[in-house]
Write an enzyme that holds these catalytic residues in place. Structure first.
Site, PDB file in Angstrom:
ATOM      1  N   GLU A 122     -10.350  -2.658   2.346  1.00 22.20           N
ATOM      2  CA  GLU A 122     -11.076  -3.333   3.430  1.00 22.20           C
ATOM      3  C   GLU A 122     -11.879  -2.320   4.260  1.00 22.20           C
ATOM      4  O   GLU A 122     -13.021  -2.587   4.654  1.00 22.20           O
ATOM      5  CB  GLU A 122     -10.095  -4.098   4.313  1.00 22.20           C
ATOM      6  CG  GLU A 122      -9.428  -5.256   3.594  1.00 22.20           C
ATOM      7  CD  GLU A 122      -8.490  -6.030   4.496  1.00 22.20           C
ATOM      8  OE1 GLU A 122      -8.883  -7.118   4.946  1.00 22.20           O
ATOM      9  OE2 GLU A 122      -7.376  -5.559   4.757  1.00 22.20           O
ATOM     10  N   GLU A 142      -1.574  -7.727  -1.766  1.00 21.89           N
ATOM     11  CA  GLU A 142      -1.114  -8.644  -0.716  1.00 21.89           C
ATOM     12  C   GLU A 142      -0.345  -9.821  -1.311  1.00 21.89           C
ATOM     13  O   GLU A 142       0.661 -10.267  -0.759  1.00 21.89           O
ATOM     14  CB  GLU A 142      -2.312  -9.167   0.105  1.00 21.89           C
ATOM     15  CG  GLU A 142      -2.839  -8.192   1.146  1.00 21.89           C
ATOM     16  CD  GLU A 142      -3.836  -7.175   0.587  1.00 21.89           C
ATOM     17  OE1 GLU A 142      -3.936  -7.025  -0.654  1.00 21.89           O
ATOM     18  OE2 GLU A 142      -4.501  -6.522   1.399  1.00 21.89           O
TER      19      GLU A 142
END
Ligand code: 1HE
Length: 269
Positions: A122, A142
């Site tokens: 990210e 995730e």
């Protein structure tokens, strides 16, 4: 040189970053190599301070990882049970930090190697240029950790690689290599075997530092908004930005220099 503002009313931990100047390029090194540069609250606060105070004479930033990895993402040891409000606040804190990267006054180049995972990916997505060396790999674990991206990944990453590819990564744990990554849009550059992403990023930083500041401003601030606008609004924004850029004295000087044969021509690669 270690910098950062540890006295700020944040958890900023300046030792988590190594900040140096190479000419007009500021290099920011994530400095938790023993923890694979996992992003904890102190590092995130230091990053925010750093991107808030880019010195006036700096024309480009290179962000990189100290050690063998760019970043293993969110520091999972700090992940505790949060209620919904705390979760929202934490995610929005990450958004603010990565927004400072994306809307930095100067171009930001991420030099990638080893793990570029979760929140590390990210962060890389918030940079304007990504350079990978062959050791880099990209993953979004995730799904297997029972969490979701929270640092702007679902906004920025699909714009680079597409929603389907990101969904596959999160659902199946698929990992992309550096070589596949350059094909699919994770990075714009891949160094040769043995080539350093950091060295290439510095080279690119020196290159973009030579651009007219107003052109860099337009590319960083206006281009992403124009690309997201409806076409009619985008075209008007483009005309306005083009007019402002070409009326700048710097543009006039550069065009005069070309017409007087005093500046380099475009060369085929
Ligand atoms: C960590 C972290 C971390 C390493 N948080 N401590 N990110 C992940 O799920 C990736 C988790 N990390 C890994 O899969 C591996 O560590 C790596 C593939 C990156 C590297 O493996 P390796 O063998 O080189 O190192 P290691 O032995 O696993 O880790 C070295 C130490 O770093 C070890 O601590 P130690 O005290 O036992 O030495 C690890 O626990 C520690 N470490 N990664 C905390 N991530 C805003 S939402 C974003 C959501 C996410 O980012 S989810 C993705 C989380």
């Amino acid at each position: 040189m270690l910098t950062g503002n540890a006295s700020a009313a944040t958890l900023a931990d300046s030792s988590t970053l190594v900040v140096e100047t190479v000419g007009s390029v500021l290099t920011i090194g994530l400095n938790r190599p023993k923890k694979r540069n996992a992003l904890n609250d102190g590092l995130m606060a230091a990053l925010k301070d750093c991107f808030t105070d880019i010195p006036d004479d700096i024309r480009a930033v290179v962000i990189h990882g100290i050690g063998d990895h760019f970043s293993a993402g969110l520091d999972l040891s700090e992940l505790r049970e949060r209620d919904a409000t705390e979760g929202l606040v934490h995610s929005q804190t990450w958004h603010r930090v990565f927004d400072r990267v994306q809307y930095c006054r100067v171009p930001v180049i991420a030099a990638l190697k080893g793990a570029v995972i979760g929140g590390g990916l990210e962060l890389a997505c918030a940079a304007h240029i990504r350079v990978a060396e062959p050791s880099a790999y990209y993953a979004l674990p995730e799904g297997s950790r029972g969490i979701f991206v929270g640092g702007g990944g679902s906004v920025r990453l699909p714009r680079l690689i597409g929603v389907a590819r990101m969904a596959d990564m999160m659902l199946t744990g698929r990992v992309y290599s550096a070589a596949d990554g350059v094909v699919h849009g994770f990075s714009q550059y891949l160094t040769d075997d043995g080539g350093s992403a950091y060295d290439k990023a510095i080279e690119l930083g020196n290159r973009v530092a030579q651009n007219a500041p107003l052109t860099n401003f337009a590319v960083l601030q206006a281009l992403p908004m124009i690309a997201e606008a409806n076409p009619q609004t985008g075209l008007l924004m483009e005309s306005l930005m083009a007019t402002v850029a070409q009326s700048d004295q710097e543009a006039k000087n550069r065009i005069r220099a070309f017409l007087d044969h005093k500046t380099a021509k475009v060369k085929p690669t």
